[in-house]
Design a protein around this motif. Sequence first.
Motif, PDB file in Angstrom:
ATOM      1  N   PHE A 163      91.686  36.656  50.840  1.00 30.61           N
ATOM      2  CA  PHE A 163      93.131  36.519  50.655  1.00 30.61           C
ATOM      3  C   PHE A 163      93.673  35.257  51.305  1.00 30.61           C
ATOM      4  O   PHE A 163      93.162  34.797  52.323  1.00 30.61           O
ATOM      5  N   ALA A 164      94.746  34.724  50.704  1.00 30.81           N
ATOM      6  CA  ALA A 164      95.543  33.666  51.338  1.00 30.81           C
ATOM      7  C   ALA A 164      96.976  33.771  50.821  1.00 30.81           C
ATOM      8  O   ALA A 164      97.231  34.270  49.725  1.00 30.81           O
ATOM      9  N   ASN A 165      97.890  33.286  51.634  1.00 35.94           N
ATOM     10  CA  ASN A 165      99.304  33.210  51.274  1.00 35.94           C
ATOM     11  C   ASN A 165      99.692  31.741  51.402  1.00 35.94           C
ATOM     12  O   ASN A 165      99.580  31.171  52.485  1.00 35.94           O
ATOM     13  N   VAL A 166     100.101  31.136  50.299  1.00 34.62           N
ATOM     14  CA  VAL A 166     100.603  29.760  50.311  1.00 34.62           C
ATOM     15  C   VAL A 166     102.060  29.791  49.893  1.00 34.62           C
ATOM     16  O   VAL A 166     102.484  30.679  49.149  1.00 34.62           O
ATOM     17  N   GLY A 225      87.470  41.600  46.474  1.00 31.23           N
ATOM     18  CA  GLY A 225      87.429  42.312  47.744  1.00 31.23           C
ATOM     19  C   GLY A 225      88.783  42.501  48.392  1.00 31.23           C
ATOM     20  O   GLY A 225      88.917  43.298  49.318  1.00 31.23           O
ATOM     21  N   ALA A 226      89.805  41.800  47.938  1.00 31.97           N
ATOM     22  CA  ALA A 226      91.140  41.980  48.501  1.00 31.97           C
ATOM     23  C   ALA A 226      91.721  43.309  48.002  1.00 31.97           C
ATOM     24  O   ALA A 226      91.437  43.745  46.886  1.00 31.97           O
ATOM     25  N   SER A 227      92.547  43.938  48.814  1.00 30.88           N
ATOM     26  CA  SER A 227      93.144  45.203  48.388  1.00 30.88           C
ATOM     27  C   SER A 227      93.999  45.023  47.140  1.00 30.88           C
ATOM     28  O   SER A 227      94.092  45.922  46.312  1.00 30.88           O
ATOM     29  N   GLY A 228      94.596  43.839  46.972  1.00 28.62           N
ATOM     30  CA  GLY A 228      95.418  43.561  45.805  1.00 28.62           C
ATOM     31  C   GLY A 228      94.620  43.196  44.565  1.00 28.62           C
ATOM     32  O   GLY A 228      95.194  42.826  43.547  1.00 28.62           O
ATOM     33  N   SER A 229      93.289  43.296  44.643  1.00 32.17           N
ATOM     34  CA  SER A 229      92.424  42.963  43.506  1.00 32.17           C
ATOM     35  C   SER A 229      91.584  44.142  43.043  1.00 32.17           C
ATOM     36  O   SER A 229      90.814  44.015  42.101  1.00 32.17           O
TER      37      SER A 229
END
Length: 129
Positions: free
Chosen positions: A40-43, A56-60
């Motif tokens: 994950f990353a937030n830009v 692997g991200a919860s949002g995926s």
Amino acid sequence: MPTASEFHGVRYQVADVARSVKFYVELLGFELERQQLPAFANVSLGSLHLLLSGPGASGSRPMPDGKLQEPGGWNRIVLRVTDLTDAIAKLKQSNARFRNEMEEGPGGRQIQLLDPDGNPIELFEPGRH
């Protein structure tokens, strides 16, 4: 009924979070807010927070019916630019991929750019009145 309290961001599914961070930060001028590689990353760009979710991200995670969340589609973020012709030329020098050629209409000019995973971004230059 619950109500939303504020806008949080836009989530894009990506295959490689580090590659996507580099694209948004180096080519489009976003700021890196947070990253937890490889998931994950937030830009951000101004008040827009783009949540980049890798495998692997919860949002995926797959939906209960097994359907996978994938990049792409026709919904897109729209970024305002002051000189679209110049922006296109600079992005082409970096081998950026575009969906179409620049279009012009009554509201201005626009083109659809693709991030490394095929998520669309519209670059928009408002018309001059």
